[in-house]
Structures are given as C-alpha cells and as structure tokens.
Enzyme design. Structure first.
Site, PDB file in Angstrom:
ATOM      1  N   TYR A  84       0.857  -1.194   0.000  1.00 21.65           N
ATOM      2  CA  TYR A  84       0.000   0.000   0.000  1.00 21.65           C
ATOM      3  C   TYR A  84       0.888   1.238   0.000  1.00 21.65           C
ATOM      4  CZ  TYR A  84      -3.550   3.252   1.961  1.00 21.65           C
ATOM      5  OH  TYR A  84      -4.403   4.303   2.212  1.00 21.65           O
ATOM      6  N   LYS A 103      -1.005  -1.257  -4.314  1.00 17.86           N
ATOM      7  CA  LYS A 103      -2.014  -0.200  -4.394  1.00 17.86           C
ATOM      8  C   LYS A 103      -1.272   1.125  -4.382  1.00 17.86           C
ATOM      9  CE  LYS A 103      -5.711   2.128  -1.816  1.00 17.86           C
ATOM     10  NZ  LYS A 103      -6.495   2.187  -0.554  1.00 17.86           N
TER      11      LYS A 103
END
Length: 294
Positions: free
Chosen positions: A135, A163
């Site tokens: 992330y 992400k």
C-alpha cells in the site's frame, strides 16, 4: 497462486453508532456492494478508520464481514502498523478469521529506510501465508517504496500487488518494466483511475464506490470492454463526486455521503470530526445531481 488483486475493490467505510461498531449498517453496506457485483472489499483500511479501532473491534469487524459476505466476494483486511509485531498480529488474526488476503503500508511516522521497509514486509510474509498487497500512500505514511524495493518485495512469492495512491503516471510503466511474473498494480486514487489504467494497471481501489458502486462498476466494465468513450463519459460524470469526497480528510466526506444516503450514522471517531457545513452542502448537491440512490 490466483491473484485476486484486480477489478473494482471498495475501500469500505466502517459504520459506528453510539461509539460502537454498527453491525446492522455494516450488513446493509456489504450487501449493497455484493448487489452491484463489486469484485472485492477492503476492510479496516484508511477509509475504514482502522487506526481508531481497538484490537477487539478489529477482530469483530473482520469476523462479522466474513460471516455476512459468506464467500460471495473476496475480503482484504488492512494490516498497517508502524509496529511490526502488531502488524504481524493483525495479519495472523486475519488469517484465523478467514479473510482472503491483506494489505499493508510502510510503517508510518518512524521513517524506516528502504531496507527497514523491506524487512518489515519480509517479516509479515514469513509470519502469515496470506497473499499480500503493498500500500503506497506516502502522504499518509510519510515514507514510500522505491521502485527497487518493490522489485525486491515482488520476489517474495505471496507479495502479489501494489495499491498506488499517487499521481505519478510513469510509475506503473517503470514497475512493469522491472517486475516480472504475477504482480498487479492497482490505483487507489479515484480521480486518475482511467489515466492509470491507460498505463497498464489492472484494478481500482475506490472510496467513491461506497457511494456510487453501480456507476464505478459500469466505468470499469466499459474500459475493460474497450468502450473508452463510454468509460470517459462516466468518469466525467463522477469527477465532481470524486472531488467532493476529498474536500476534507478521507473518510470525513464519504462518511457524511453514506449518512445522507441512509447507509449509516454520520459518526466518525476523533481526531477526525464530521464534515463542515460547506462540505455537506456540496456533497448533497452532487449526490442529488447524479440521482444516486441506495
């Protein structure tokens, strides 16, 4: 290993009522996501106010979500912490509860080196055999993965995705040029969803799909079916909503939007506070103009 990190994934809000988890509202919210064929949900991420949850609340939120969803779509848990041992505890608990995979950011505040970031994720990878998504949200964590660190981490067999919440349109191309094998890149920035897909990303982790799941799903379906013009038209239609949902710190605006649509209470935990009157006015106007109904 099948890579489920693709398509439309909703970064789900966490509903509260009287300072407790609102499990009735959670069921309604999850069923709306399933109804609109969202590909997966992310539970206890930034949008889900993960940092405000106690460990017991975290477990209850995941367990209830797994029970409600009942294998109708994959569930991703958020396991971010600047304490590696606690991040491991979250990941192990996620595995026990039955989520499909987990996501974690580099440790915030403590400003680890790239080697420290690598060792943090190596420890997570060794401790829990769930698939992992990296992330990247440096405006929140204060640190980010270098391309070289992503390459190193991608060689660990269960680290399968990134992400990326940034706006560096060259980054997906750079990473795809050096990372081989089954490693997916997804955008976590609603405003650049199509621009990032044009650079080869294969998924969208969205805040907006809490509020407009049908339109968000249609946008991606049109893109994947090579209807570029149709996707652009929906994107243009949603652009004011994307912007409205980030008028103030996420998830302040989306929590109010969900309240306005009757999905949950407008309850958010300190140090976050509810949306300003100005933001509320703009959000209501845009939702009305889009004729969004739940």
């Amino acid at each position: 290993m099948y890579n489920i990190f693709k398509g439309l994934i909703t970064a789900l809000i966490t509903p509260f009522k009287d300072n407790k988890l609102d499990l009735y509202a959670l069921e309604n919210i999850l069923n709306q996501q399933i109804k609109h064929k969202i590909d997966a949900v992310l539970i206890a991420g930034s949008t889900g106010e993960a940092n405000s949850l106690s460990f017991e609340e975290y477990k209850l939120l995941l367990k209830t979500s797994v029970d409600i969803v009942n294998n109708r779509m994959p569930i991703i848990s958020g396991c971010s912490s600047n304490n590696t041992a606690y991040a491991i505890e979250l990941a192990i608990e996620s595995k026990k509860i039955g989520v499909d995979c987990f996501m974690a950011s580099p440790p915030s505040y403590v400003k680890p080196t790239q080697h420290g970031i690598y060792k943090h994720f190596e420890a997570l990878h060794e401790a829990c055999n769930l698939p992992i998504m990296l992330y990247s949200a440096p405006t929140r964590s204060g640190v980010d993965f270098s391309d070289e660190t992503i390459l190193r981490l991608s060689k660990l067999p269960r680290i399968l995705a990134l992400k990326d919440c940034g706006v560096d349109l060259e980054r997906p191309m750079r990473i795809r040029a050096i990372v081989k094998g089954d490693f997916n890149i997804l955008t976590g920035n609603d405003e650049v969803v199509l621009a990032f897909h044009a650079q080869g990303v294969v998924g969208w982790i969205s805040v907006t799909s809490n509020i407009a799941p049908k339109l968000c799903k249609e946008l991606l379906e049109k893109w994947y079916n090579n209807d570029t013009q149709g996707a652009l038209e929906i994107h243009q239609k949603l652009l004011p909503l994307y912007k409205a949902l980030f008028l103030e710190s996420n998830p302040i605006p989306v929590k109010y939007a969900a309240y306005y649509l009757g999905l949950c209470e407008n309850e958010i935990r300190l140090p976050l506070t509810e949306a300003s009157d100005s933001a509320k006015k703009q959000i209501k106007k845009i939702i009305t103009s889009l004729s969004i109904k739940i």
